[in-house]
Each structure stands twice: as C-alpha cells, then as structure tokens.
Design a protein around this motif. Structure first.
Motif, PDB file in Angstrom:
ATOM      1  N   ARG A   1     -24.916 -10.683  15.328  1.00  0.00           N
ATOM      2  CA  ARG A   1     -23.979 -11.604  15.745  1.00  0.00           C
ATOM      3  C   ARG A   1     -22.614  -9.776  15.224  1.00  0.00           C
ATOM      4  NH1 ARG A   1     -24.920 -17.063  14.081  1.00  0.00           N
ATOM      5  NH2 ARG A   1     -27.361 -16.885  14.344  1.00  0.00           N
TER       6      ARG A   1
ATOM      7  N   VAL B   1     -24.769  -9.695  21.675  1.00  0.00           N
ATOM      8  CA  VAL B   1     -24.256 -10.631  23.170  1.00  0.00           C
ATOM      9  C   VAL B   1     -23.896 -10.128  24.503  1.00  0.00           C
ATOM     10  CG1 VAL B   1     -22.233 -12.337  22.487  1.00  0.00           C
ATOM     11  CG2 VAL B   1     -24.261 -13.307  23.362  1.00  0.00           C
TER      12      VAL B   1
ATOM     13  N   MET C   1     -33.350 -11.235  18.520  1.00  0.00           N
ATOM     14  CA  MET C   1     -32.033 -11.975  19.361  1.00  0.00           C
ATOM     15  C   MET C   1     -32.853 -13.597  20.701  1.00  0.00           C
ATOM     16  SD  MET C   1     -29.623  -9.408  21.361  1.00  0.00           S
ATOM     17  CE  MET C   1     -28.075 -10.318  21.626  1.00  0.00           C
TER      18      MET C   1
ATOM     19  N   THR D   1     -30.089 -17.220  20.116  1.00  0.00           N
ATOM     20  CA  THR D   1     -28.758 -16.351  21.163  1.00  0.00           C
ATOM     21  C   THR D   1     -29.787 -16.723  22.834  1.00  0.00           C
ATOM     22  OG1 THR D   1     -28.336 -14.885  19.195  1.00  0.00           O
ATOM     23  CG2 THR D   1     -27.251 -14.828  21.385  1.00  0.00           C
TER      24      THR D   1
ATOM     25  N   ASN E   1     -30.203 -20.190  23.587  1.00  0.00           N
ATOM     26  CA  ASN E   1     -28.820 -21.298  23.371  1.00  0.00           C
ATOM     27  C   ASN E   1     -28.427 -20.841  24.695  1.00  0.00           C
ATOM     28  OD1 ASN E   1     -29.765 -22.554  21.460  1.00  0.00           O
ATOM     29  ND2 ASN E   1     -27.995 -20.733  19.554  1.00  0.00           N
TER      30      ASN E   1
END
Ligand SMILES: C[S@@+](CC[C@H](N)C(=O)[O-])C[C@H]1O[C@@H](n2cnc3c(N)ncnc32)[C@H](O)[C@@H]1O
Length: 292
Positions: free
Chosen positions: A139, A243, A260, A263, A266
């Motif tokens: 993040r 990301v 990850m 992430t 999603n």
C-alpha cells in the motif's frame, strides 16, 4: 505472513534456549563484528572476548526470517561472518535453533529493526547486504516501511564498504521495478539484473520464502547494486503503492506476487463487474466481441 507456532512452542523458552545465537544488542558490536565474533563461542551471542584473527568479510541478511538462507550461506563460506537480522521474535527463535543445530561458528542472528540498521554497524563495515523476499508493504501509505525505499538505501550506503553490494531477490515484479527506481534515486549502480534468478543462479542458497513461493509457481527477480557517487541533493521519493507497477492488463498476470493477492482479486472483480455492466447496456451478450 504470520507464522503459526507448533502446539508446544513457547517463544520465550526458545529465545532463552538459543540465546547464544541471538544478539539483542547489536549496537554494542558496531565496528568490531569481524574480530569480536572470531571464533564464535564466547559467552554472549556475538562471541564475547575477541579471539585471535578476524573474519574475511561481514555480510548481513536483512529481514532474514527463519534464517535458512543465512545458515546455508554460512555453511558454504566459513571464513565470512553471516549476520541475520529480523524484527520478528518468532523468526529469531527459529533462526537461533537452526544456527544451534548447524554447529557453525560464523553465524549470528540480530533481533533488531532494519530501519535502525545503521546503529548496529560502523561505516563501511559490511561487504554485502542481502534482501531476500523483503516484505512488500504494497500500500501507498506503507511505502516507507519497504526496506528498498530510497531513504533506507541511503542509510545502507553508510554501512556498506565502498565496493560493497546489495542483493535483492523477490517474487514481486512490482517491488523489483519499484526498487530499480529507488536505487537510481539513491545513487546506486546496478551491476546485474535477472528476471529468472533460479534459472540464472541455480546453485545459490535458497531462502525459506524462495522455497515456498517457487512451489507456488513464482519466478524470482533479482539484482545486485553498489553505491555510486552520493546524490548531491537527495530528497525522499514520493510514496507509491505497488499497484502502480502492475501491468494494465491483469490478464497478463499469470502469478500474483506475495502480499498483493487481495488487491489483484479486487481489481479483477471490479473489472469483471464493469465488463458485465457494459455488456448489459449494449443489448447483446458479446457486443460483437469474442468473449472466450
Ligand atoms: C517475506 S519474509 C522473508 C524472510 C526471508 N528473507 C526469506 O526469504 O525466507 C520478510 C521478513 O522481513 C522481516 N522484516 C520486515 N520488515 C522488517 C524490518 N523493518 N526490520 C527487520 N525485519 C523486517 C519480517 O519479519 C519477515 O521475517
């Protein structure tokens, strides 16, 4: 990434049992590791009184986890002192046990936070720092916790010998790309890179995570870098989420790097929903496109 402990595992008891191999106050040895630990076997983890002689080099495995790579490296090069550093007491307990069982005289574990690594060493004391599968902290708001953030790399410059090197291995292409940028910002020269280190260096000692992730199909990205001229005006790089380093087309991602998973899941879900919405609106199942 939290390890589960076996049923009868008592952390304090293990730390006590392997105390000869775990140094909780590494700052006391800054500047004299190579001599103070030669040969190992004094009363403290770091060896106690100086023996006659010194190790040829001192190398640090930063974020060493349970210490498999540190111990195997020490076994292969008995005239080099290998220090494994990790901030997680549970890892230290496992690593200490491994060192004890190995019978080696050139490996010590340091229970210490990597962000304070410069307190544990004198300028130029280390010939190499290994960063094997460092926690990716994907993040944006965690970016400064990454051990390859440019501010950390600037710190490592102080404790690395002028011809010293930093070696990174990771399963995360985003972390690898991020690290290349940070190395440039901190004035390092990249000596080599590999996008498949297991193929390029099949005889390298493997770490615990390397074994585990390779079994999941991970490729290993690796590089070695050395400090070049110090940047005249260093300022910390902007904090970025990993990301940003993922490919635009997630279909191209055949392996999801450690940390990850949620992430990517999603993002894939969001894309699937957008796609479904778009296609509902278009009045045809495929909108004229091939869908499978
Ligand atoms: C993914 S594991 C990899 C462990 C080992 N290098 C391997 O390859 O098996 C990352 C390790 O880095 C440690 N770590 C993360 N941040 C750290 C820090 N600031 N200081 C010391 N250790 C840290 C964690 O406790 C964890 O053991």
């Amino acid at each position: 990434m939290h390890a589960r402990t076996p049923k009868h595992f008592v952390l304090e008891e293990r730390l006590e049992r392997y105390a000869d191999f775990i140094e909780p106050a590494p700052q006391d040895y800054a500047g004299r590791w190579a001599e103070a630990c030669y040969p190992l076997g004094g009363t403290s983890a770091a060896g106690g009184a100086a023996g006659a002689g010194r190790f040829r080099e001192v190398r640090l495995d930063l974020g060493c986890g349970k210490g498999a790579f540190t111990v195997e490296s020490a076994r292969r090069e008995p005239d080099v002192l290998f220090l494994g550093m990790d901030g997680e007491p549970l890892c230290m307990a496992y690593a200490g046990g491994l060192a004890a069982k190995s019978g080696l005289k050139n490996v010590v574990f340091l229970a210490w936070d990597g962000h304070r690594v410069t307190e544990a060493f004198a300028p130029g004391e280390l010939s190499r720092i290994y960063l094997n599968f460092p926690t990716p902290f994907p993040r944006k708001r965690q970016a400064r916790r990454r051990l390859t953030d440019a501010t950390c790399l600037m710190e490592y410059r102080r404790i690395l010998a002028p011809d010293g090197t930093l070696r990174l291995k990771t399963d995360s292409h985003p972390l690898y790309l991020f690290t290349l940028e940070e190395l440039a910002a901190a004035g390092y020269q990249v000596l080599w890179t590999s996008e498949d280190a297991r193929a390029d260096f099949p005889n390298d000692p493997t770490s615990g995570y390397e074994e585990r992730l390779a079994a999941n199909g991970a490729k290993v990205f690796a590089l070695e870098a050395t400090p070049g001229p110090e940047p005249a005006h260093f300022s910390p790089t902007p904090q970025r989420g990993l990301v940003e380093y993922l490919p635009q087309d997630l279909e191209k991602l055949d392996y999801v790097p450690l940390g990850m998973e949620a992430t990517v899941w999603n993002m894939r879900n969001r894309e699937a929903k957008l796609w479904a919405k778009g296609h509902k609106g278009s009045g045809s199942a495929s909108g004229g496109e091939k869908i499978c």
